[in-house]
Design a protein around this motif. Structure first.
Motif, PDB file in Angstrom:
ATOM      1  N   GLY A  64       0.819  -1.209   0.000  1.00 27.36           N
ATOM      2  CA  GLY A  64       0.000   0.000   0.000  1.00 27.36           C
ATOM      3  C   GLY A  64       0.850   1.255   0.000  1.00 27.36           C
ATOM      4  O   GLY A  64       0.531   2.240  -0.676  1.00 27.36           O
ATOM      5  N   GLY A  65       1.947   1.235   0.767  1.00 28.68           N
ATOM      6  CA  GLY A  65       2.863   2.378   0.775  1.00 28.68           C
ATOM      7  C   GLY A  65       3.507   2.596  -0.584  1.00 28.68           C
ATOM      8  O   GLY A  65       3.628   3.733  -1.057  1.00 28.68           O
ATOM      9  N   LYS A  66       3.890   1.499  -1.239  1.00 29.49           N
ATOM     10  CA  LYS A  66       4.471   1.609  -2.585  1.00 29.49           C
ATOM     11  C   LYS A  66       3.457   2.191  -3.568  1.00 29.49           C
ATOM     12  O   LYS A  66       3.785   3.057  -4.381  1.00 29.49           O
ATOM     13  N   ALA A  67       2.226   1.700  -3.489  1.00 29.07           N
ATOM     14  CA  ALA A  67       1.188   2.190  -4.400  1.00 29.07           C
ATOM     15  C   ALA A  67       0.895   3.666  -4.142  1.00 29.07           C
ATOM     16  O   ALA A  67       0.700   4.437  -5.084  1.00 29.07           O
ATOM     17  N   MET A  68       0.884   4.073  -2.884  1.00 30.06           N
ATOM     18  CA  MET A  68       0.620   5.481  -2.559  1.00 30.06           C
ATOM     19  C   MET A  68       1.737   6.378  -3.084  1.00 30.06           C
ATOM     20  O   MET A  68       1.465   7.442  -3.645  1.00 30.06           O
ATOM     21  N   ARG A  69       2.985   5.958  -2.901  1.00 33.42           N
ATOM     22  CA  ARG A  69       4.103   6.757  -3.416  1.00 33.42           C
ATOM     23  C   ARG A  69       4.046   6.859  -4.936  1.00 33.42           C
ATOM     24  O   ARG A  69       4.273   7.927  -5.514  1.00 33.42           O
ATOM     25  N   ALA A  70       3.718   5.756  -5.608  1.00 33.93           N
ATOM     26  CA  ALA A  70       3.611   5.775  -7.066  1.00 33.93           C
ATOM     27  C   ALA A  70       2.460   6.674  -7.506  1.00 33.93           C
ATOM     28  O   ALA A  70       2.588   7.418  -8.487  1.00 33.93           O
ATOM     29  N   PHE A  71       1.347   6.639  -6.784  1.00 33.93           N
ATOM     30  CA  PHE A  71       0.208   7.497  -7.110  1.00 33.93           C
ATOM     31  C   PHE A  71       0.572   8.965  -6.970  1.00 33.93           C
ATOM     32  O   PHE A  71       0.273   9.779  -7.841  1.00 33.93           O
ATOM     33  N   THR A  75       3.544  10.354  -7.092  1.00 37.39           N
ATOM     34  CA  THR A  75       4.510  10.709  -8.129  1.00 37.39           C
ATOM     35  C   THR A  75       3.800  10.973  -9.458  1.00 37.39           C
ATOM     36  O   THR A  75       4.072  11.961 -10.135  1.00 37.39           O
ATOM     37  N   LYS A  76       2.888  10.073  -9.851  1.00 34.95           N
ATOM     38  CA  LYS A  76       2.168  10.244 -11.110  1.00 34.95           C
ATOM     39  C   LYS A  76       1.281  11.484 -11.066  1.00 34.95           C
ATOM     40  O   LYS A  76       1.204  12.239 -12.032  1.00 34.95           O
ATOM     41  N   ALA A  77       0.589  11.685  -9.949  1.00 33.92           N
ATOM     42  CA  ALA A  77      -0.323  12.833  -9.834  1.00 33.92           C
ATOM     43  C   ALA A  77       0.449  14.144  -9.886  1.00 33.92           C
ATOM     44  O   ALA A  77      -0.001  15.109 -10.510  1.00 33.92           O
ATOM     45  N   GLN A  78       1.608  14.202  -9.256  1.00 33.37           N
ATOM     46  CA  GLN A  78       2.400  15.429  -9.273  1.00 33.37           C
ATOM     47  C   GLN A  78       2.968  15.717 -10.649  1.00 33.37           C
ATOM     48  O   GLN A  78       3.180  16.872 -11.006  1.00 33.37           O
ATOM     49  N   SER A  79       3.205  14.668 -11.431  1.00 32.61           N
ATOM     50  CA  SER A  79       3.724  14.881 -12.781  1.00 32.61           C
ATOM     51  C   SER A  79       2.616  15.228 -13.774  1.00 32.61           C
ATOM     52  O   SER A  79       2.903  15.561 -14.914  1.00 32.61           O
ATOM     53  N   GLY A  80       1.369  15.121 -13.354  1.00 33.13           N
ATOM     54  CA  GLY A  80       0.257  15.490 -14.221  1.00 33.13           C
ATOM     55  C   GLY A  80      -0.194  14.387 -15.158  1.00 33.13           C
ATOM     56  O   GLY A  80      -1.002  14.614 -16.046  1.00 33.13           O
ATOM     57  N   ARG A  81       0.321  13.186 -14.974  1.00 33.06           N
ATOM     58  CA  ARG A  81      -0.077  12.068 -15.820  1.00 33.06           C
ATOM     59  C   ARG A  81      -1.213  11.298 -15.156  1.00 33.06           C
ATOM     60  O   ARG A  81      -1.364  11.341 -13.939  1.00 33.06           O
ATOM     61  N   ALA A  88      -3.182   8.502 -13.311  1.00 31.66           N
ATOM     62  CA  ALA A  88      -2.705   7.521 -12.331  1.00 31.66           C
ATOM     63  C   ALA A  88      -3.716   6.405 -12.142  1.00 31.66           C
ATOM     64  O   ALA A  88      -3.915   5.924 -11.033  1.00 31.66           O
ATOM     65  N   ASP A  89      -4.353   5.960 -13.235  1.00 27.97           N
ATOM     66  CA  ASP A  89      -5.371   4.922 -13.106  1.00 27.97           C
ATOM     67  C   ASP A  89      -4.784   3.594 -12.632  1.00 27.97           C
ATOM     68  O   ASP A  89      -5.397   2.903 -11.826  1.00 27.97           O
ATOM     69  N   LYS A  90      -3.605   3.247 -13.095  1.00 24.14           N
ATOM     70  CA  LYS A  90      -2.962   1.998 -12.666  1.00 24.14           C
ATOM     71  C   LYS A  90      -2.686   2.035 -11.169  1.00 24.14           C
ATOM     72  O   LYS A  90      -2.982   1.085 -10.442  1.00 24.14           O
ATOM     73  N   GLU A  91      -2.143   3.125 -10.693  1.00 21.99           N
ATOM     74  CA  GLU A  91      -1.783   3.239  -9.281  1.00 21.99           C
ATOM     75  C   GLU A  91      -3.033   3.276  -8.395  1.00 21.99           C
ATOM     76  O   GLU A  91      -3.054   2.710  -7.311  1.00 21.99           O
ATOM     77  N   LEU A  92      -4.073   3.941  -8.875  1.00 20.58           N
ATOM     78  CA  LEU A  92      -5.318   4.011  -8.125  1.00 20.58           C
ATOM     79  C   LEU A  92      -5.963   2.631  -8.022  1.00 20.58           C
ATOM     80  O   LEU A  92      -6.423   2.218  -6.950  1.00 20.58           O
ATOM     81  N   THR A  93      -5.971   1.902  -9.129  1.00 19.86           N
ATOM     82  CA  THR A  93      -6.513   0.547  -9.123  1.00 19.86           C
ATOM     83  C   THR A  93      -5.674  -0.359  -8.241  1.00 19.86           C
ATOM     84  O   THR A  93      -6.210  -1.194  -7.506  1.00 19.86           O
ATOM     85  N   ASP A  94      -4.348  -0.216  -8.291  1.00 22.23           N
ATOM     86  CA  ASP A  94      -3.488  -1.007  -7.412  1.00 22.23           C
ATOM     87  C   ASP A  94      -3.806  -0.740  -5.945  1.00 22.23           C
ATOM     88  O   ASP A  94      -3.866  -1.672  -5.138  1.00 22.23           O
ATOM     89  N   GLY A  95      -3.999   0.509  -5.587  1.00 18.81           N
ATOM     90  CA  GLY A  95      -4.333   0.838  -4.210  1.00 18.81           C
ATOM     91  C   GLY A  95      -5.630   0.191  -3.762  1.00 18.81           C
ATOM     92  O   GLY A  95      -5.738  -0.336  -2.651  1.00 18.81           O
ATOM     93  N   MET A  96      -6.623   0.205  -4.650  1.00 18.57           N
ATOM     94  CA  MET A  96      -7.895  -0.426  -4.334  1.00 18.57           C
ATOM     95  C   MET A  96      -7.738  -1.934  -4.182  1.00 18.57           C
ATOM     96  O   MET A  96      -8.262  -2.533  -3.241  1.00 18.57           O
ATOM     97  N   LEU A  97      -6.987  -2.556  -5.081  1.00 15.87           N
ATOM     98  CA  LEU A  97      -6.781  -3.999  -5.004  1.00 15.87           C
ATOM     99  C   LEU A  97      -5.979  -4.389  -3.760  1.00 15.87           C
ATOM    100  O   LEU A  97      -6.229  -5.429  -3.153  1.00 15.87           O
ATOM    101  N   ILE A  98      -5.027  -3.563  -3.375  1.00 20.92           N
ATOM    102  CA  ILE A  98      -4.268  -3.824  -2.154  1.00 20.92           C
ATOM    103  C   ILE A  98      -5.185  -3.764  -0.942  1.00 20.92           C
ATOM    104  O   ILE A  98      -5.079  -4.589  -0.027  1.00 20.92           O
ATOM    105  N   ALA A  99      -6.106  -2.812  -0.926  1.00 22.44           N
ATOM    106  CA  ALA A  99      -7.068  -2.726   0.180  1.00 22.44           C
ATOM    107  C   ALA A  99      -7.943  -3.977   0.225  1.00 22.44           C
ATOM    108  O   ALA A  99      -8.182  -4.534   1.303  1.00 22.44           O
ATOM    109  N   VAL A 100      -8.402  -4.443  -0.931  1.00 27.59           N
ATOM    110  CA  VAL A 100      -9.211  -5.662  -0.983  1.00 27.59           C
ATOM    111  C   VAL A 100      -8.393  -6.858  -0.508  1.00 27.59           C
ATOM    112  O   VAL A 100      -8.873  -7.696   0.262  1.00 27.59           O
ATOM    113  N   GLY A 101      -7.134  -6.943  -0.951  1.00 26.48           N
ATOM    114  CA  GLY A 101      -6.267  -8.035  -0.509  1.00 26.48           C
ATOM    115  C   GLY A 101      -6.030  -8.004   0.994  1.00 26.48           C
ATOM    116  O   GLY A 101      -6.026  -9.039   1.653  1.00 26.48           O
ATOM    117  N   GLY A 102      -5.828  -6.815   1.547  1.00 24.32           N
ATOM    118  CA  GLY A 102      -5.646  -6.694   2.994  1.00 24.32           C
ATOM    119  C   GLY A 102      -6.875  -7.135   3.761  1.00 24.32           C
ATOM    120  O   GLY A 102      -6.774  -7.813   4.790  1.00 24.32           O
TER     121      GLY A 102
END
Length: 154
Positions: free
Chosen positions: A47-54, A56-62, A64-78
């Protein structure tokens, strides 16, 4: 849905029974507790890795659908790992580990895209989307309020 839940409960009871037969009651309880601790540690790390990646992507203006989906899937896995049982632990680990999470992410995004197009077709009439461009719309007026514009993927 009720049938799937019933099959899950039967599989969970069978798995606990099988492990209990092999290692005993105390061993089974210890394995369930150890699985919860290891799973929560793994969920926090991923979750920490996904948040940092999110971020980074958000600050660059790109996007972040992959990172957002990863965060959601990590929450479901937890959540799956915190539910007592061996089947839910295996499903949670499958969703938490990056290689298998990529498979689940692709499946989830394809499913969401199909559902979004189906919903748009129900509300606005037939719409065909090709490479993020609306190429055909139903010209009939609708009784529902419609926001003019394009269907955006991602």
């Amino acid at each position: 849905m009720a049938v799937a839940f019933l099959l899950y409960v039967i599989a969970e009871v069978a798995a606990i029974w099988a492990v209990g037969s092999l290692v005993g009651v105390l061993g089974t309880i210890a394995l369930l507790i150890a699985g919860a601790f290891v799973g929560s540690w793994l969920a926090r790390r991923e979750g920490g890795k996904a948040m940092r990646a999110f971020v980074t992507k958000a600050q660059s203006g790109r996007p972040a659908d992959k990172e957002l989906t990863d965060g959601m899937l990590i929450a479901v896995g937890g959540i799956l790992i915190m539910v007592p049982g061996f089947v839910s632990d295996l499903l949670g680990l499958f969703v938490l580990l990056p290689p298998s999470r990529a498979l689940v992410r692709r499946w989830w995004l394809r499913r969401a895209e199909k559902r979004a197009v189906r919903f748009a077709n129900q509300r606005r009439g037939p719409v065909m989307v090709v490479d993020s461009e609306v190429v055909a719309e139903d010209p009939r007026p609708t009784t529902h309020p419609v926001i003019e514009g394009r269907i955006v993927e991602g």
